[in-house]
Enzyme design. Structure first.
Site, mmCIF file in Angstrom:
data_model
loop_
_atom_site.group_PDB
_atom_site.id
_atom_site.type_symbol
_atom_site.label_atom_id
_atom_site.label_comp_id
_atom_site.label_asym_id
_atom_site.label_seq_id
_atom_site.Cartn_x
_atom_site.Cartn_y
_atom_site.Cartn_z
ATOM 1 N N ASP A 98 6.289 -1.850 7.268
ATOM 2 C CA ASP A 98 6.398 -0.713 6.348
ATOM 3 C C ASP A 98 7.397 0.337 6.817
ATOM 4 O OD1 ASP A 98 4.708 -1.518 4.341
ATOM 5 O OD2 ASP A 98 2.911 -0.647 5.255
ATOM 6 N N ASP B 224 19.718 21.679 -28.190
ATOM 7 C CA ASP B 224 19.416 22.992 -27.620
ATOM 8 C C ASP B 224 18.899 24.004 -28.637
ATOM 9 O OD1 ASP B 224 21.681 23.398 -29.085
ATOM 10 O OD2 ASP B 224 22.867 24.268 -27.448
ATOM 11 N N GLU C 218 0.806 -1.222 0.000
ATOM 12 C CA GLU C 218 0.000 0.000 0.000
ATOM 13 C C GLU C 218 0.838 1.269 0.000
ATOM 14 O OE1 GLU C 218 0.856 -1.026 4.188
ATOM 15 O OE2 GLU C 218 0.217 -2.093 2.414
ATOM 16 N N ASP D 249 24.377 16.542 -30.445
ATOM 17 C CA ASP D 249 25.210 17.359 -31.313
ATOM 18 C C ASP D 249 26.591 17.399 -30.676
ATOM 19 O OD1 ASP D 249 26.125 19.020 -33.266
ATOM 20 O OD2 ASP D 249 24.611 20.583 -32.976
ATOM 21 N N ASP E 175 16.315 21.152 -33.186
ATOM 22 C CA ASP E 175 16.333 19.920 -32.399
ATOM 23 C C ASP E 175 14.977 19.588 -31.793
ATOM 24 O OD1 ASP E 175 19.117 19.571 -32.758
ATOM 25 O OD2 ASP E 175 19.546 20.968 -31.132
ATOM 26 N N ASN F 191 3.863 -14.887 3.182
ATOM 27 C CA ASN F 191 3.177 -14.862 4.474
ATOM 28 C C ASN F 191 1.663 -14.983 4.329
ATOM 29 O OD1 ASN F 191 5.526 -14.656 5.960
ATOM 30 N ND2 ASN F 191 5.467 -12.424 6.087
#
Length: 860
Positions: free
Chosen positions: A701, A604, A290, A332, A608, A672
Site C-alpha cells: 500500500d 452566469d 482498503e 453562452d 441559466d 495473489n
C-alpha cells in the site's frame, strides 16, 4: 402542506408590521453591527446544517467502520485469548499502521478542501447601521434587512417590507415551475406556503423585480431547514459513485466466497483453527483495496487543490470525475467566446444617423434602474461617466424591471427642470423585437408618424444589417403620460403605444485565443455548443469568427414546434441554439443527456439556473448571480474557456489516478489471493502466515498510495473517460490470472527444484508476491511501454524503498524472530528476482494485447 411555523404564537407572515419589528428586535433600517453580532452568537450561522471541522480523532474513528478492520481486531483479540501474543501484537501493529497512513492522508485532504469553501461563499446585501453592506450570507441573523434583486438567492425566511414587480421561483419548496408573484401585506396565519405572497423563503430565488426583506427565520429554523431535517435526502449518486459501489459489491462477493472456502478446506485438512481463521481473514484483507476510500478522497482533494490554482473552484467534490467524462459543453457566447467587455459603439436614430438624444435616453434608463445588473447597462454607465451627463434634475418615479419574457426595462421619471413637472416620462430599452412590439409610432426629429408595416420592415432590415456585422442591437422607445397627481405607479399595462426612437449598437469582439481553445477542446473530445438568448444574426457572426465547426442553427421559435424525440436527434448535429428562453435551454440540455452525452453547461445569469441544475456538470463564474453559482458544481474565478480546459484536463488526471489504484490492487491482489487459496488446499502447511499476509498488504500500500499524485500520460487526458465495470472485471481477471500463473510457477520451482521447507517457502513467496505487486504498479499505470512513461518522484521513491526492504527482509534477524522469515540461498534469492523480471515482461506483453483489443472493441 403542514404549517412548519404554526406554534403558540402566530407566524411571521400574519403579524402587523409593528409587532413584527418588536418580535425580531428590528426596524426598517435594519440592525446595528453590535446587535447582529449578539444575535449571531445566539442563533448561530445561517446554514441548514451546522458544519463542524472534521477533527483528527473523528477521522480516526471513521477508519474503524470498515468491517474488515473490525474482523482483524477481533482476530487479534482471539489470538490474545489463546496466549498467541506475538500474532496478536503483529496484527494490531500492522492494522494500526495502515490506518494511520490512510488517516494522515485523508485528514490533509479534508483540510485542503475546507480551505477552498470561502472562495465561493454566497454574499448578501444587508442594511447594517443604516448603511448598505455586502456580507457572507452565513452571517445573517433574524431581524436583518436584506436587499434582493433578480438573480438573488433568498438567504433565509423573511417578510417583505417593500417590493417592485417581485416574482420568486419557489419550485424547491412547492414544485411549482412558474414564479410566484409577491407583494407587501398581511396573510392569514393558516395560509399554505403557496398562498403566502408577503414572504420569501430560504432555498428560493428571485426571478425578477426587487425587494427589501426583513429576515425572520435563519438556518435550520427556516422552512427549508425544517424540511431538510425531516427528509435528510442525499443527492443522487453519479456514475463514478455508482461504479465504485458496483465494484465493491463484486469484491465483496468474491471475498466472502474465498474466506468461507479457504477456512473450510483448512479445517477439513485438520490445520490449526486459529491459524486457519487468521489466514482466511488475512486473505480477505489482502484482497480488499482498503485504501480505496482514502485514495479517492486524496485524489479528489488533490484535484480540487490543483484546479483551484488554475482558477476552478469545486463545490461538489465528486463532480471532478464527471468533468473528466464531459464530452459536450454548452455555453453562452458573451464573456466565454467573446471578451465580455461590452462597449457602446454608437447610438443611432431611425434613419441610421448618430443620435445624442437616443444615447441620452439610454443612459437615463441605465442610470435610474435598480433591478438586474447586466453588461449592457454597465457599458452605458461607463459611457455616461465619460460624457458627463447631468441627471440631477431627473427624479425616478417608478420602474418596470427587466424580465426574460418581456426582455425590456422601462423607467418612469419626472424632469424637475421642465415646465410641466407633473408629466411622467417613460423610457424603455431592450431587445429590438420586444421594443418594437410595444411601439405604435416612430419619430423623425420632432415629428411622429404611425409605425406602419413598411416602416417596421425598414427597421427590421437595419437591425439585421448591424446584427450580421456582430453588433448586439437594442431598441429605445419613449412615451409621455400625465398621471393623476402623485400616482406614479407603473404596471406592464403601461407598456403600450410607445414611440420608437432609435438603436443602440454594442460590440463585444471574440477573444484572441478562442480559436485555439475551441480547437484544443475538440482534440480533448469536447463538442462546444452555443445556447443563447441573443439573436440569430449576431450569434452566427460570432460563431463564424471563432470557426465553430458546425453552423446548423435552431431558434427558440423553431424549438417550440419540435417534439422531444426529434429534438434528441437534432441536438447531436446542431451547434447554435439562439433566441432561447430559460426553459428552452433546460430542454436542450435534457435532450443532449438522452443521447448518452455527458453534458456540461456554462452560465452566469438567472436565466441559466435551471439549465445549470439540469446539466451533468453545472459551471458558473465568480461574478455570476447567486442563483447561478448555487446551482453550479464548479465556479470559475475567471470567465474563460481556457481555464475550463485546464480544469477538464485536471479532472481527467484525477479520474485516471483513481482508476490506477483500482486496477493495480484488484489485479495483483486477485491473483495473489487466488494463488494462496489454492496453495493452502494443496500444501500440507499454510503458504503464508496471517501476519505475513498483512505485512505484505501494508508494504504494497505504501507505493500504491503515491498514485494519488502520479503523472498522467498526455494521451489519457485527450479523451473523456467513463467508468466501465465490465472493462474493470475483464482487466482484473486477465492480470489476476497472469499473476496466478506465475505464482504456480513459483510454487513449482520452490517445491520441486529447491525442495523448500515451510519457512523457506513462505519467505521466497513473500518476496515474489510483494515484488510482483510493485512491478504491476509501473506496468498498469500507463498504456505505454512502462519505461516510456515517467512516474511521479514519490511513486519511484516509495516503490524503491519497499522493493529494497523486500530484498532485505530475509536477512534481517528481527524479521526471523517476529515474522518467521529466514535467509535464502543466493541461487533461490536470484531465482525469485528472475521470476519477477519475467513477470514484468509477460504482463507488459499482455497489456499491449489487452489495449489493442480494447481499441478494436473486442474487449467488452
Amino acid at each position: 402542506m403542514d404549517n412548519q411555523y404554526q406554534e403558540e404564537k402566530p407566524p411571521f407572515w400574519s403579524l402587523p408590521m409593528e409587532e413584527l419589528y418588536q418580535r425580531y428586535g428590528s426596524r426598517p433600517e435594519g440592525l446595528s453591527a453590535q446587535e447582529a453580532e449578539i444575535k449571531l452568537r445566539q442563533f448561530g450561522a445561517n446554514r441548514l446544517v451546522e458544519i463542524k471541522e472534521i477533527s483528527f480523532v473523528t477521522l480516526l474513528f471513521r477508519q474503524f467502520k470498515s468491517p474488515l478492520v473490525l474482523v482483524l481486531i477481533i482476530a487479534a483479540v482471539i489470538s490474545g485469548l489463546m496466549y498467541n501474543w506475538v500474532n496478536a501484537i503483529i496484527i494490531l501493529v500492522i492494522v494500526f499502521t495502515s490506518i494511520l497512513i490512510s488517516l494522515k492522508q485523508e485528514h490533509s485532504a479534508h483540510r485542503a478542501v475546507e480551505e477552498l469553501k470561502d472562495l465561493i461563499a454566497l454574499k448578501s446585501t444587508v442594511l447594517r447601521d443604516g448603511q448598505t453592506v455586502e456580507i457572507n450570507s452565513e452571517n445573517l441573523v433574524p431581524g436583518d434587512v436584506v436587499m434582493l434583486s433578480a438573480g438573488s438567492m433568498v438567504p433565509a425566511d423573511g417578510r417583505i417590507l417593500e417590493c417592485k414587480d417581485l416574482f420568486v421561483n419557489e419550485a424547491a419548496l412547492t414544485g411549482e415551475s412558474f414564479p410566484a408573484e409577491k407583494q407587501v401585506g398581511k396573510v392569514p396565519a393558516s395560509a399554505s406556503i403557496q398562498q403566502i405572497d408577503n414572504a420569501v423563503f430560504m432555498g428560493t430565488s428571485v426571478r425578477s423585480g426587487t425587494a427589501k426583506v426583513m429576515l425572520t427565520e435563519t438556518g435550520s429554523r427556516s422552512n427549508f431547514g425544517l424540511i431538510a431535517k425531516k427528509l435528510q435526502q442525499q443527492q443522487p449518486e453519479n456514475d463514478f459513485e455508482r461504479g465504485i459501489k458496483n465494484f465493491s459489491f463484486l469484491l465483496t462477493r468474491i471475498i466472502f466466497a474465498l474466506v468461507v472456502i479457504v477456512f473450510a478446506i483448512n479445517i477439513i485438512d485438520h490445520k490449526s483453527t486459529i491459524e486457519s481463521l487468521l489466514f482466511a481473514v488475512a486473505l480477505a484483507v489482502g484482497m480488499t483495496p482498503e485504501l480505496l476510500p482514502a485514495i479517492i478522497t486524496i485524489n479528489l482533494s488533490e484535484g480540487a487543490t490543483s484546479m483551484a490554482k488554475l482558477g476552478v473552484i469545486i463545490k461538489k467534490l465528486n463532480s471532478i470525475e464527471i468533468l473528466g467524462s464531459m464530452d459536450v459543453l454548452c455555453t453562452d457566447k458573451t464573456g466565454t467566446l467573446t471578451e465580455g467587455i461590452i462597449e457602446l459603439n454608437m447610438a443611432v436614430d431611425v434613419q441610421g444617423e448618430v443620435s445624442d438624444e437616443v444615447e441620452r435616453l439610454a443612459c437615463i434608463n441605465a442610470a435610474l434602474q435598480k433591478g438586474l445588473s447586466n453588461p449592457l447597462d454597465e457599458a452605458l454607465l461607463r459611457h455616461l461617466r465619460k460624457q458627463g451627463y447631468d441627471f440631477n434634475p431627473l427624479t425616478k418615479a417608478d420602474e418596470i424591471p427587466y424580465d426574460f419574457i418581456r426582455k425590456r426595462l422601462t423607467i418612469g421619471y419626472v424632469d424637475k427642470s421642465a415646465v410641466d413637472q407633473n408629466q411622467l416620462h417613460l423610457v424603455s430599452k431592450g431587445a429590438f423585437q420586444q421594443i418594437i412590439s410595444i411601439c405604435s409610432t416612430i419619430t423623425y426629429g420632432a415629428e411622429k408618424d404611425p409605425l406602419d408595416k413598411e416602416k417596421r420592415t425598414q427597421l427590421q432590415q437595419m437591425f439585421k444589417s448591424w446584427s450580421v456585422q456582430g453588433f448586439r442591437v437594442l431598441g429605445v422607445a419613449t412615451k409621455d403620460i400625465t398621471p393623476a397627481p402623485g400616482d406614479y405607479q407603473l404596471t406592464k399595462d403601461d407598456e403600450l403605444d410607445f414611440t420608437f426612437r432609435g438603436f443602440l449598437l454594442f460590440y463585444d469582439p471574440p477573444k484572441g485565443d478562442v480559436n485555439e481553445v475551441l480547437k484544443s477542446l475538440a482534440e480533448q473530445g469536447v463538442n462546444v455548443k452555443i445556447l443563447t438568448g441573443d439573436n440569430r444574426y449576431v450569434t452566427r457572426h460570432i460563431a463564424s469568427e471563432v470557426h465553430l465547426h458546425s453552423m446548423k442553427m435552431i431558434t427558440g421559435e423553431e424549438l417550440q414546434h419540435i417534439k422531444e424525440e426529434a429534438l434528441v436527434n437534432k441536438v447531436q448535429h446542431t451547434s447554435l441554439f439562439v433566441e432561447l428562453d430559460p426553459q428552452q435551454k433546460e430542454r436542450i440540455i435534457r435532450a443532449l443527456k438522452k443521447t448518452g452525452s455527458v453534458t456540461g453547461f456554462l452560465g452566469d445569469g438567472i436565466n441559466d439556473a435551471t439549465a445549470l441544475y439540469e446539466a451533468d456538470i453545472g459551471i458558473s463564474v465568480d461574478s455570476a448571480v447567486d442563483v447561478a453559482k448555487d446551482s453550479a458544481d464548479f465556479v470559475l474565478m475567471k470567465h474563460d474557456l481556457s481555464v475550463l480546459q485546464d480544469g477538464i484536463e485536471e479532472g481527467r488526471k484525477t479520474f485516471s489516478n483513481t482508476l490506477k489504484y483500482i486496477f493495480t490492487t484488484s489485479s495483483a491482489n486477485f491473483g495473489n489471493m487466488i494463488s494462496m487459496a489454492a496453495a493452502s488446499a494443496m500444501l500440507p502447511f499454510l503458504p503464508l502466515l496471517a501476519k505475513q499476509i498483512l505485512l505484505n498488504n501494508l508494504l504494497s500500500d505504501i507505493p500504491a498510495i503515491s498514485l494519488a499524485n502520479d503523472r498522467v500520460d498526455a494521451e489519457i487526458v485527450q479523451q473523456p473517460q467513463k467508468w466501465n465495470i465490465h472493462y474493470l472485471r475483464n482487466f482484473m481477471i486477465t492480470f489476476g490470472l497472469v499473476s496466478t500463473c506465475f505464482d504456480f510457477f513459483t510454487f513449482g520451482v520452490l517445491i520441486w527444484f529447491f525442495h523448500a521447507r515451510p519457512d523457506e517457502f513462505r519467505t521466497a513467496w513473500f518476496m515474489e508476491s510483494l515484488l510482483t505487486e510493485i512491478i504491476i504498479i509501473f506496468v498498469i499505470r500507463t498504456r505505454r511501454t512502462f519505461y516510456a512513461s515517467m512516474p511521479s518522484k514519490w511513486l519511484i521513491l516509495n516503490a524503491s524503498m519497499v522493493a529494497a526492504l523486500t530484498l532485505a527482509i530475509p536477512f534481517l534477524p528481527l524479521m526471523k524472530r517476529i515474522m518467521g522469515f529466514i535467509p535464502l540461498s543466493p541461487l533461490l534469492f536470484f531465482a525469485i528476482i528472475g521470476i519477477s523480471v519475467l513477470y514484468a515482461a509477460t504482463t507488459e506483453a499482455i497489456k499491449k494485447q489487452l489495449y489493442h483489443r480494447l481499441r478494436s472493441g473486442r474487449l467488452l
